[in-house]
Design an enzyme around this catalytic site. Structure first.
Site, PDB file in Angstrom:
ATOM      1  N   GLU A  50      19.738  20.065   5.043  1.00 24.48           N
ATOM      2  CA  GLU A  50      21.053  19.852   5.087  1.00 24.48           C
ATOM      3  C   GLU A  50      21.557  19.723   3.875  1.00 24.48           C
ATOM      4  OE1 GLU A  50      23.003  20.965   7.710  1.00 24.48           O
ATOM      5  OE2 GLU A  50      21.497  20.687   9.466  1.00 24.48           O
ATOM      6  N   CYS A 109      30.039  17.076   3.247  1.00 24.71           N
ATOM      7  CA  CYS A 109      29.314  18.190   2.899  1.00 24.71           C
ATOM      8  C   CYS A 109      30.037  19.376   3.571  1.00 24.71           C
ATOM      9  CB  CYS A 109      27.925  18.365   3.677  1.00 24.71           C
ATOM     10  SG  CYS A 109      27.825  18.018   5.160  1.00 24.71           S
TER      11      CYS A 109
END
Length: 525
Positions: A275, A309
């Site tokens: 990720e 993110c």
């Protein structure tokens, strides 16, 4: 800032939080769930809050020998844990979720103070942990496979899923506990054991979680080694990535870091769940509800001080509404309450450290050299209330999508304002025109535009939203992205499958041995 740091009654309140969560002045370097180790003769790292620079606590940094102790405990625990029925494993996770409910306020405050996100986000992160526990409890009774019809008579075929073994989790500072829980709770009900290496910038929340889990392990008389923690730097992450005893490594962080992990794990033919970076865009078409869109943009761009993110980095706006959107944002940004994250009036806390501030300043300088125009923000705040040098004013920059700075992810509150003309295809081309592919969103009331955005030629991101911002995903859906984001999926949907090994089974209940594809292979006596 509405309330100065000095006016906040922090000292006693935080001391109570640290005591409740088991945080000592100096904390061990590792835990195997029941046993703490690595307490002497190690490098000591002091943890200070980015909110006010105050010392919180210290941690011992793990050695390679500490890592070996943890892996050995995890190996032994897996032999036991994989034999526990999945619903029983789910019961343990249910109890962990209950303990998190009991400690939600304290843990949320520690998340906020150690990382710098505002208290509402800190509490929300702990709620996310609770939610994934609930999800995992249900999942523990749904680890299903498939049945298939065999081409051979009196044969049965099916698929099933088995535990992998040790799951390594490398988490980032911006979500110091939630992302670990996404991995750990699913992996646990799948029959795996977990070794967690948190960010060395935010290890205290991880230690607190380990204390909370220990209560459940002791109550249920479980062995050590199911939930493991190791506090260390990149060397520990490298050991984990290269270790054949760890079949899956889940890593959250920058694309640069993820490539190193992926290369190391791939070289030994292990599994990696990555990720990584995001360069997320919101498209606002001429058919959008502008007020709703602007609310989403502001939270997406400045929430967690731009350190998610999924933070909104690019705003792609149709030329017919561009000036209206620009005017509203430039009016809102200077009035955002910036201050101590534990103050109830604050909406924007600090960046994690001065390195992040330097990256923020460099990106703004570079994008202006490329032709961008700074519309508002971009300052580093000073004065009695901002002595840490980690507080900045969120920035808006008029820019073009092809600028090198716009093409990169800067982990800070910078929003690039980009104009598009023509139809939705032009906006989609801009949205897709970066190397990252995590989260995306469109604001429009036009069915034609929104369906095009969601189509197979639309957004190329792992997350694509309509009239919802880029940030704030629910745990029920699989979370992750494509391209330089790494391709991993965590949390909901069928993300659980990555934590298991897949097996196809064929059973012959006849007295014959027919071969597939009608092959004849007769052995003569």
């Amino acid at each position: 800032m509405k309330q100065t740091i000095e006016e906040l009654p922090l000292n006693k309140a935080l001391a109570d939080v640290l005591h409740q969560l088991g945080i000592k002045e100096l904390n061990p370097s590792y835990s195997t769930g029941l046993v703490w180790g690595g307490q002497e003769g190690r490098t000591v790292k002091k943890i200070r809050s980015p909110a006010d620079g105050n010392f919180i606590s210290s941690v011992n940094m793990a050695t390679a020998d500490d890592y070996e102790q943890v892996v050995k405990a995890a190996q032994e625990a897996f032999k036991v844990w994989r034999k526990v029925p999945s619903p029983k494993r789910g019961e343990i996770v249910r109890q962990i979720g209950q303990k998190l409910r009991e400690h939600k306020e304290a843990l949320g405050k520690l998340v906020s103070y150690e990382m710098g996100k505002i208290l509402q986000e800190g509490l929300g992160e702990v709620q996310e942990m609770i939610d994934i526990c609930d999800f995992a409890v249900g999942l523990s009774r749904q680890l299903h496979g498939y049945t298939m019809h065999s081409e051979r008579p009196q044969h049965r075929m099916y698929e099933q899923y088995h535990p992998l073994g040790i799951v390594g989790v490398i988490s980032a500072f911006n979500f110091p506990v939630a992302v670990w829980s996404w991995n750990a709770m699913l992996a646990t009900v799948c029959g795996d054991v977990v070794i967690w290496k948190p960010s060395e910038k935010t290890p205290l929340t991880a230690i607190a979680c380990q204390h909370i889990i220990r209560e459940v392990l002791v109550k249920n008389e479980l062995p050590e080694g199911i939930f493991n923690l190791i506090i260390g730097d990149a060397e520990i992450g490298s050991l984990m990535s290269h270790d054949n005893r760890v079949p899956l490594v889940s890593a959250t962080g920058s694309t640069t870091m993820g490539k190193k992990v992926g290369e190391a794990v791939g070289a030994r033919l292990g599994k990696s769940l990555l990720e990584l970076g995001g360069n997320n865009a919101i498209v606002i078409t001429e058919n959008a509800d502008l007020e709703m869109a602007i609310r989403a943009v502001v939270f997406g761009a400045v929430g967690t001080c731009g350190q998610r993110c999924t933070s909104t980095r690019r705003l792609i706006v149709h030329e017919n509404v561009y000036d209206k959107v620009k005017e509203r944002l430039v009016k809102i940004y200077p009035n955002l309450p910036i201050g101590h994250p534990l103050s109830n009036t604050t909406l924007v806390g600090p960046l994690i450290d001065k390195d992040a501030v330097e990256a923020f300043q460099q990106a703004l300088a570079q994008v202006q050299q490329e032709g961008g125009t700074l519309l508002t923000g971009g300052e580093v705040l000073n004065g009695d209330s901002y002595q840490t040098g980690t507080y900045v004013t969120p920035a808006i920059v008029e820019a073009e999508n092809h600028f090198a700075t716009v093409q990169k992810e800067t982990f800070a509150p910078i929003l690039y304002l980009i104009k598009y003309s023509g139809d939705i295809e032009n906006a989609i081309e801009l949205q897709n025109g970066v190397r990252q592919g995590l989260s995306s969103a469109i604001f429009s009331s036009s069915l034609l535009e929104t369906e095009a955005f969601l189509s197979h030629w639309g957004s190329d991101c792992g997350i694509a939203n309509v009239n919802v911002g880029t940030s704030g995903a629910e745990i029920g859906g699989a979370f992750g992205g494509e391209k330089d984001t790494g391709g991993g999926r965590e949390s909901g949907s069928d993300a659980w499958r990555v934590y298991m090994r897949r097996q196809t089974n064929t059973i012959n209940y006849s007295r014959e041995l027919p071969l597939a594809q009608g092959i004849k292979f007769d052995i003569m006596d």
